[in-house]
Write an enzyme that holds these catalytic residues in place. Sequence first.
Site, PDB file in Angstrom:
ATOM      1  N   TYR A  69      61.149 -32.593  14.477  1.00  0.00           N
ATOM      2  CA  TYR A  69      61.529 -33.982  14.770  1.00  0.00           C
ATOM      3  C   TYR A  69      62.916 -34.319  14.209  1.00  0.00           C
ATOM      4  O   TYR A  69      63.670 -35.082  14.814  1.00  0.00           O
ATOM      5  CB  TYR A  69      60.447 -34.960  14.285  1.00  0.00           C
ATOM      6  CG  TYR A  69      59.305 -35.013  15.280  1.00  0.00           C
ATOM      7  CD1 TYR A  69      59.430 -35.716  16.470  1.00  0.00           C
ATOM      8  CD2 TYR A  69      58.133 -34.292  15.072  1.00  0.00           C
ATOM      9  CE1 TYR A  69      58.415 -35.734  17.411  1.00  0.00           C
ATOM     10  CE2 TYR A  69      57.110 -34.300  16.011  1.00  0.00           C
ATOM     11  CZ  TYR A  69      57.260 -35.025  17.178  1.00  0.00           C
ATOM     12  OH  TYR A  69      56.266 -35.028  18.119  1.00  0.00           O
ATOM     13  N   ARG A  72      65.295 -33.065  16.698  1.00  0.00           N
ATOM     14  CA  ARG A  72      65.360 -33.946  17.878  1.00  0.00           C
ATOM     15  C   ARG A  72      66.101 -35.245  17.561  1.00  0.00           C
ATOM     16  O   ARG A  72      66.827 -35.783  18.399  1.00  0.00           O
ATOM     17  CB  ARG A  72      63.952 -34.233  18.408  1.00  0.00           C
ATOM     18  CG  ARG A  72      63.392 -33.019  19.170  1.00  0.00           C
ATOM     19  CD  ARG A  72      62.000 -33.269  19.691  1.00  0.00           C
ATOM     20  NE  ARG A  72      61.934 -34.388  20.615  1.00  0.00           N
ATOM     21  CZ  ARG A  72      60.819 -35.084  20.868  1.00  0.00           C
ATOM     22  NH1 ARG A  72      59.697 -34.760  20.260  1.00  0.00           N
ATOM     23  NH2 ARG A  72      60.839 -36.082  21.721  1.00  0.00           N
ATOM     24  N   GLN A 103      57.699 -43.846  28.397  1.00  0.00           N
ATOM     25  CA  GLN A 103      57.007 -42.838  27.582  1.00  0.00           C
ATOM     26  C   GLN A 103      57.985 -42.217  26.591  1.00  0.00           C
ATOM     27  O   GLN A 103      57.589 -41.420  25.746  1.00  0.00           O
ATOM     28  CB  GLN A 103      56.455 -41.734  28.487  1.00  0.00           C
ATOM     29  CG  GLN A 103      55.419 -42.224  29.471  1.00  0.00           C
ATOM     30  CD  GLN A 103      55.234 -41.212  30.607  1.00  0.00           C
ATOM     31  OE1 GLN A 103      54.395 -40.327  30.540  1.00  0.00           O
ATOM     32  NE2 GLN A 103      56.035 -41.346  31.643  1.00  0.00           N
ATOM     33  N   ASP A 106      63.102 -41.768  22.658  1.00  0.00           N
ATOM     34  CA  ASP A 106      64.507 -41.575  22.286  1.00  0.00           C
ATOM     35  C   ASP A 106      65.260 -42.875  22.011  1.00  0.00           C
ATOM     36  O   ASP A 106      66.400 -42.846  21.509  1.00  0.00           O
ATOM     37  CB  ASP A 106      65.240 -40.745  23.359  1.00  0.00           C
ATOM     38  CG  ASP A 106      65.183 -41.373  24.759  1.00  0.00           C
ATOM     39  OD1 ASP A 106      65.083 -42.610  24.879  1.00  0.00           O
ATOM     40  OD2 ASP A 106      65.248 -40.601  25.743  1.00  0.00           O
ATOM     41  N   HIS A 130      54.783 -44.201  23.680  1.00  0.00           N
ATOM     42  CA  HIS A 130      54.572 -43.026  22.821  1.00  0.00           C
ATOM     43  C   HIS A 130      55.276 -43.131  21.476  1.00  0.00           C
ATOM     44  O   HIS A 130      55.397 -42.141  20.768  1.00  0.00           O
ATOM     45  CB  HIS A 130      54.984 -41.754  23.558  1.00  0.00           C
ATOM     46  CG  HIS A 130      54.040 -41.404  24.672  1.00  0.00           C
ATOM     47  ND1 HIS A 130      54.337 -40.504  25.680  1.00  0.00           N
ATOM     48  CD2 HIS A 130      52.784 -41.846  24.941  1.00  0.00           C
ATOM     49  CE1 HIS A 130      53.309 -40.404  26.518  1.00  0.00           C
ATOM     50  NE2 HIS A 130      52.368 -41.223  26.093  1.00  0.00           N
ATOM     51  N   GLU A 233      61.951 -34.024  41.455  1.00  0.00           N
ATOM     52  CA  GLU A 233      60.917 -33.234  42.146  1.00  0.00           C
ATOM     53  C   GLU A 233      59.739 -34.119  42.542  1.00  0.00           C
ATOM     54  O   GLU A 233      59.620 -35.238  42.044  1.00  0.00           O
ATOM     55  CB  GLU A 233      60.383 -32.149  41.203  1.00  0.00           C
ATOM     56  CG  GLU A 233      61.419 -31.150  40.771  1.00  0.00           C
ATOM     57  CD  GLU A 233      60.938 -30.280  39.623  1.00  0.00           C
ATOM     58  OE1 GLU A 233      59.761 -30.421  39.216  1.00  0.00           O
ATOM     59  OE2 GLU A 233      61.746 -29.475  39.139  1.00  0.00           O
TER      60      GLU A 233
HETATM   61  P1  OAD Z   1      58.339 -34.455  31.644  1.00  0.00           P
HETATM   62  O1  OAD Z   1      59.272 -33.525  30.965  1.00  0.00           O
HETATM   63  O2  OAD Z   1      56.918 -34.042  31.778  1.00  0.00           O
HETATM   64  O3  OAD Z   1      58.862 -34.763  33.120  1.00  0.00           O
HETATM   65  C1  OAD Z   1      60.205 -35.065  33.360  1.00  0.00           C
HETATM   66  C2  OAD Z   1      60.322 -35.437  34.829  1.00  0.00           C
HETATM   67  O4  OAD Z   1      61.667 -35.825  35.054  1.00  0.00           O
HETATM   68  C3  OAD Z   1      60.015 -34.294  35.801  1.00  0.00           C
HETATM   69  O5  OAD Z   1      59.145 -34.784  36.816  1.00  0.00           O
HETATM   70  C4  OAD Z   1      61.372 -33.923  36.394  1.00  0.00           C
HETATM   71  O6  OAD Z   1      61.304 -33.528  37.756  1.00  0.00           O
HETATM   72  C5  OAD Z   1      62.119 -35.229  36.255  1.00  0.00           C
HETATM   73  N1  OAD Z   1      63.571 -35.094  36.090  1.00  0.00           N
HETATM   74  C6  OAD Z   1      64.259 -34.150  35.396  1.00  0.00           C
HETATM   75  N2  OAD Z   1      65.567 -34.419  35.404  1.00  0.00           N
HETATM   76  C7  OAD Z   1      65.731 -35.549  36.121  1.00  0.00           C
HETATM   77  C8  OAD Z   1      66.857 -36.357  36.483  1.00  0.00           C
HETATM   78  N3  OAD Z   1      68.094 -36.038  36.097  1.00  0.00           N
HETATM   79  N4  OAD Z   1      66.636 -37.477  37.217  1.00  0.00           N
HETATM   80  C9  OAD Z   1      65.378 -37.814  37.614  1.00  0.00           C
HETATM   81  N5  OAD Z   1      64.283 -37.094  37.304  1.00  0.00           N
HETATM   82  C10 OAD Z   1      64.450 -35.984  36.565  1.00  0.00           C
HETATM   83  O7  OAD Z   1      58.488 -35.864  30.896  1.00  0.00           O
HETATM   84  P2  OAD Z   1      57.448 -37.080  30.830  1.00  0.00           P
HETATM   85  O8  OAD Z   1      56.799 -37.318  32.141  1.00  0.00           O
HETATM   86  O9  OAD Z   1      58.180 -38.191  30.195  1.00  0.00           O
HETATM   87  O10 OAD Z   1      54.818 -37.108  25.056  1.00  0.00           O
HETATM   88  O11 OAD Z   1      56.373 -36.496  29.811  1.00  0.00           O
HETATM   89  C11 OAD Z   1      55.327 -37.313  29.371  1.00  0.00           C
HETATM   90  C12 OAD Z   1      55.043 -37.043  27.915  1.00  0.00           C
HETATM   91  O12 OAD Z   1      54.799 -35.660  27.700  1.00  0.00           O
HETATM   92  C13 OAD Z   1      56.191 -37.373  26.976  1.00  0.00           C
HETATM   93  O13 OAD Z   1      56.244 -38.727  26.620  1.00  0.00           O
HETATM   94  C14 OAD Z   1      55.898 -36.514  25.789  1.00  0.00           C
HETATM   95  C15 OAD Z   1      55.491 -35.247  26.501  1.00  0.00           C
HETATM   96  O14 OAD Z   1      54.710 -34.375  25.787  1.00  0.00           O
HETATM   97  C16 OAD Z   1      54.830 -37.060  23.714  1.00  0.00           C
HETATM   98  O15 OAD Z   1      55.659 -36.447  23.069  1.00  0.00           O
HETATM   99  C17 OAD Z   1      53.710 -37.799  23.081  1.00  0.00           C
END
Ligand code: OAD
Length: 262
Positions: A69, A72, A103, A106, A130, A233
């Site tokens: 952490y 990060r 979620q 940051d 989160h 995606e």
């Molecule tokens: P993910 O990393 O699971 O998903 C990121 C999403 O962003 C994916 O669907 C990508 O296709 C999309 N993506 C990537 N770059 C992009 C861009 N430049 N513009 C638009 N879309 C883009 O992240 P979260 O869905 O936020 O939890 O993940 C949910 C939770 O899982 C997080 O809050 C975290 C993680 O484990 C905790 O840490 C508690």
Amino acid sequence: MSDAHDVARARALLRDARRLLVFTGAGVSAESGVPTFRGAGGLWKSFRAEELATPAAFARDPRLVWEWYAWRRTLVAACAPNAAHVAIARHAAAHPGTTVVTQNVDGLHQRAAADVAAHARGAAPVVALHGTLFGERCVRWPACPTRGALAPAVDASSVDTLPRCPACGALLRPDIVWFGEPLDPADLDAAFDAARGADACLVVGTSAVVQPAASVAAAAAHAGAPLVEVNAEATPLSALATVTLRGRAAEVVPAVLDRGRT
Ligand code: OAD
């Protein structure tokens, strides 16, 4: 960048919304330089979530968890809100019916909102489901109520140098909701209330696989709100979306939010 016709449809849907829910995930911060969790370059490709983001991991090896952490924090502290965060913050400040639910831990939505507030009419609050990368709470919380931004610089070189609760002496931990932990009920209520009351929903950069957060946008769609999805995606939410815009958040979000009225 997405099809111009779809961008125009999305703009019209969002412009007409009096109560807009903006729901975001790690992809909204990708162009700021914050790594996502899943997909190419995602953190969970190089690190094991169960060794770093669970209460059991912290109980087993608090130094390792704090080291991750602290890394990060350093990474995110060097990043700035991008055009997507700024467009969302401007829109929320200009349209008080907007609720931003993220979620992300940051703080980039909050920083963009604070920047907008400094130059305009005020900032809309952000529901951070989160938690926050820049806060701590006592490992005994809620039995010990210590919580806040108490240890801006963490020395994770040994267990002995980790931050400790000023009230009871137990370890402080990151104020993040880890896997297996419940979300703050007040945050969940705020998110689902906004979802059920929304007349449109803009979803940006989430894989929509982590529950219960992923259900927030689905709840808005099930309550009848048209859903605009901005993502690089397809996701499980794509099937519920009225308009799907495949592209980068920093490019697409400013194009669909109503710049004319902000
Ligand atoms: P993910 O990393 O699971 O998903 C990121 C999403 O962003 C994916 O669907 C990508 O296709 C999309 N993506 C990537 N770059 C992009 C861009 N430049 N513009 C638009 N879309 C883009 O992240 P979260 O869905 O936020 O939890 O993940 C949910 C939770 O899982 C997080 O809050 C975290 C993680 O484990 C905790 O840490 C508690």
